[in-house]
Design an enzyme around this catalytic site. Structure first.
Site, mmCIF file in Angstrom:
data_model
loop_
_atom_site.group_PDB
_atom_site.id
_atom_site.type_symbol
_atom_site.label_atom_id
_atom_site.label_comp_id
_atom_site.label_asym_id
_atom_site.label_seq_id
_atom_site.Cartn_x
_atom_site.Cartn_y
_atom_site.Cartn_z
ATOM 1 N N SER A 72 0.812 -1.212 0.000
ATOM 2 C CA SER A 72 0.000 0.000 0.000
ATOM 3 C C SER A 72 0.850 1.268 0.000
ATOM 4 O O SER A 72 1.695 1.411 -0.874
ATOM 5 C CB SER A 72 -0.954 -0.066 1.188
ATOM 6 O OG SER A 72 -2.082 0.693 0.907
ATOM 7 N N LYS B 129 4.151 2.094 -2.487
ATOM 8 C CA LYS B 129 4.577 3.295 -3.225
ATOM 9 C C LYS B 129 6.034 3.578 -2.819
ATOM 10 O O LYS B 129 6.897 3.910 -3.644
ATOM 11 C CB LYS B 129 3.706 4.514 -2.862
ATOM 12 C CG LYS B 129 2.182 4.275 -2.877
ATOM 13 C CD LYS B 129 1.407 5.551 -2.517
ATOM 14 C CE LYS B 129 0.028 5.340 -1.891
ATOM 15 N NZ LYS B 129 -0.988 4.645 -2.613
ATOM 16 N N TRP C 157 -10.095 0.532 -4.937
ATOM 17 C CA TRP C 157 -9.565 1.864 -4.594
ATOM 18 C C TRP C 157 -8.150 2.034 -5.179
ATOM 19 O O TRP C 157 -7.738 3.116 -5.564
ATOM 20 C CB TRP C 157 -9.563 1.988 -3.072
ATOM 21 C CG TRP C 157 -9.065 3.272 -2.473
ATOM 22 C CD1 TRP C 157 -8.023 3.403 -1.601
ATOM 23 C CD2 TRP C 157 -9.593 4.594 -2.632
ATOM 24 N NE1 TRP C 157 -7.871 4.712 -1.215
ATOM 25 C CE2 TRP C 157 -8.823 5.464 -1.838
ATOM 26 C CE3 TRP C 157 -10.653 5.126 -3.373
ATOM 27 C CZ2 TRP C 157 -9.060 6.841 -1.756
ATOM 28 C CZ3 TRP C 157 -10.897 6.504 -3.301
ATOM 29 C CH2 TRP C 157 -10.100 7.336 -2.502
ATOM 30 N N HIS D 189 -7.641 -5.619 0.085
ATOM 31 C CA HIS D 189 -6.419 -4.825 0.197
ATOM 32 C C HIS D 189 -5.618 -5.333 1.392
ATOM 33 O O HIS D 189 -5.994 -5.098 2.549
ATOM 34 C CB HIS D 189 -6.852 -3.370 0.422
ATOM 35 C CG HIS D 189 -5.720 -2.402 0.504
ATOM 36 N ND1 HIS D 189 -4.926 -2.097 -0.570
ATOM 37 C CD2 HIS D 189 -5.252 -1.659 1.547
ATOM 38 C CE1 HIS D 189 -4.028 -1.195 -0.199
ATOM 39 N NE2 HIS D 189 -4.204 -0.925 1.085
HETATM 40 C C1 GCU Z 1 -5.364 4.858 1.875
HETATM 41 C C2 GCU Z 1 -4.755 5.640 0.731
HETATM 42 C C3 GCU Z 1 -3.959 4.748 -0.216
HETATM 43 C C4 GCU Z 1 -2.955 3.926 0.561
HETATM 44 C C5 GCU Z 1 -3.657 3.183 1.670
HETATM 45 C C6 GCU Z 1 -2.740 2.377 2.598
HETATM 46 O O1 GCU Z 1 -6.352 4.007 1.389
HETATM 47 O O2 GCU Z 1 -5.783 6.306 0.072
HETATM 48 O O3 GCU Z 1 -3.279 5.535 -1.179
HETATM 49 O O4 GCU Z 1 -2.256 3.056 -0.290
HETATM 50 O O5 GCU Z 1 -4.346 4.087 2.499
HETATM 51 O O6 GCU Z 1 -1.578 2.712 2.756
HETATM 52 O O7 GCU Z 1 -3.239 1.411 3.204
#
Ligand code: GCU
Length: 393
Positions: free
Chosen positions: A232, A236, A323, A374
């Site tokens: 997540s 990134k 998402w 997720h």
């Molecule tokens: C939120 C955010 C995402 C991210 C996520 C996470 O949903 O919008 O961009 O990847 O958190 O880190 O779990």
């Protein structure tokens, strides 16, 4: 429940303030605006890259600079007074299968800020072992407690890999305080913030590089066989760490979504407007220029993956993780592949989205989509280890 209420509920479940979620989110492929994807191999001069030399000497530095100044923000180098201390060592961890160590990495001589690495190293190896390195969400204690499911230490160690982690908030807390706390407070003291100053994702990536600095000094670990991994927001982070630090031999993005592997121009699920508004500390200020203005982006997220070439990279998605836009994550991996091919490597081995649980491991760009939410699960780790075995065994 009506649509807005559903969105607000989803926001609450994801731990976010309801007010920021009441914007309409598109989840419909048919409503994706038409877009033109810039070619990562087309230089700003308009000339096409035809050789590895042109890529490495001209286009890659140009692209790196754009990601640095327009998206993540510039990171400093390694601090002069960084030093390490072994805090604990247990040679009989995981029922005798591993040695557990904790190492403090102090970022300054006064020891005002440090991160603690937690590592499990398989016992009985012939020599230094390859490792997976990733930051965690809930602290090192959490990887054994509430987040243990995401960190299958015993399984990883049984496959001959060490695993190393640290709390992302040791390096930089995950909230916006005007960049006063964490590593920004230490390294940026007295400096005025610029539009391309580093955000929190750059700070965490920087932490991954500092952890690798330590691993290079640890006789148990082979510093040339370290895979950087993240889920997540930390996915990134892993991609950016892999792009900026060529010592990482393999890079893994798990459900990294917007600002990670997903193509921004698709504007499906999380958009740049949403991410910049909800997490104003993650990227540099310049990135706000692209909120609701994705067509102005210098390239797209396939360019971030291309910066990792020719080193192997793996992108993974989950079916219910809309998402994060699974299709957009897949397409980035696909569209980064020509840069791998330039090197005579094999990009992604499939040209259309595979079915769930049908991982594509043959190329130097790996991909899978898993059924479910997720998350990072044992199934995900199993694929990463199979992929890593191709290079590290
Ligand atoms: C939120 C955010 C995402 C991210 C996520 C996470 O949903 O919008 O961009 O990847 O958190 O880190 O779990």
């Amino acid at each position: 429940m009506n649509k807005i209420a559903t969105l607000i509920m989803a926001g609450i479940l994801m731990g976010m303030a309801p007010s920021v979620w009441a914007q309409e989110v598109n989840y419909d492929e048919a409503r994706i605006p038409e877009y033109v994807l810039p070619d990562p191999m087309l230089m700003q001069s308009g000339k096409a890259v035809k050789s590895v030399k042109q890529w490495e000497k001209r286009r890659r530095p140009e692209l790196m600079k754009l990601f640095e100044t327009e998206m993540f923000g510039k990171m400093p180098g390694r601090p002069d007074y960084m030093h390490y201390e072994l805090l604990s060592e247990d040679p009989a961890a995981l029922n005798g299968k591993a040695t557990r160590k904790e190492i403090a990495v102090y970022f300054d001589s006064a020891r005002t800020l440090s991160m603690t690495l937690l590592m499990y190293v398989p016992n009985g190896a012939d020599g230094p072992v390859p490792a997976f390195l990733g930051a965690n969400f809930k602290g090192n204690a959490g990887t054994l407690g509430e987040n243990a499911r995401r960190w299958p230490f015993e399984y990883i160690v049984s496959k001959g890999y060490a695993v190393v982690t640290f709390a992302r908030e040791d390096v930089d807390p995950d909230h916006h305080d005007g960049f006063k706390n964490g590593i920004h407070g230490l390294m940026d003291a007295g400096k005025e913030r610029q539009a391309d100053s580093w955000g929190t994702i750059s700070a965490w990536s920087w932490g991954l590089s500092r952890a690798l600095d330590y691993l290079e000094t640890d006789d148990d670990i082979d510093g040339r066989r370290v895979a950087v991994i993240g889920h997540s927001r930390l996915g990134k982070t892993a991609l950016w760490a892999g792009a900026t630090d060529e010592r990482f031999a393999l890079v893994i993005s798990n459900d990294s979504g917007c600002g990670g592997a997903a193509l921004s121009r698709r504007r499906i699920g999380e958009t740049l407007q949403a991410i910049n508004r909800n997490f104003p500390h993650w990227f540099c200020d310049n990135y706000n220029k692209y909120s609701n203005n994705e067509e102005a982006l210098f390239v797209d997220q396939q360019g971030l993956i291309a910066l990792i070439a020719p080193r192997p990279v793996y992108v993974a998605s989950a079916t219910e993780d809309t998402w994060a836009d699974p299709e957009g994550e897949f397409l980035s991996a696909l569209y980064a592949s020509p840069v791998y091919e330039l090197y005579g490597k094999k990009g992604l081995a499939v040209s259309s989205m595979p079915k769930p649980e049908q991982p594509s491991l043959d190329g130097d760009v790996g991909y899978h989509i898993r059924t479910g939410k997720h998350d990072i699960t044992l199934y995900d780790w199993q694929q990463y280890i199979k992929f890593a075995d191709k290079y590290f065994k």
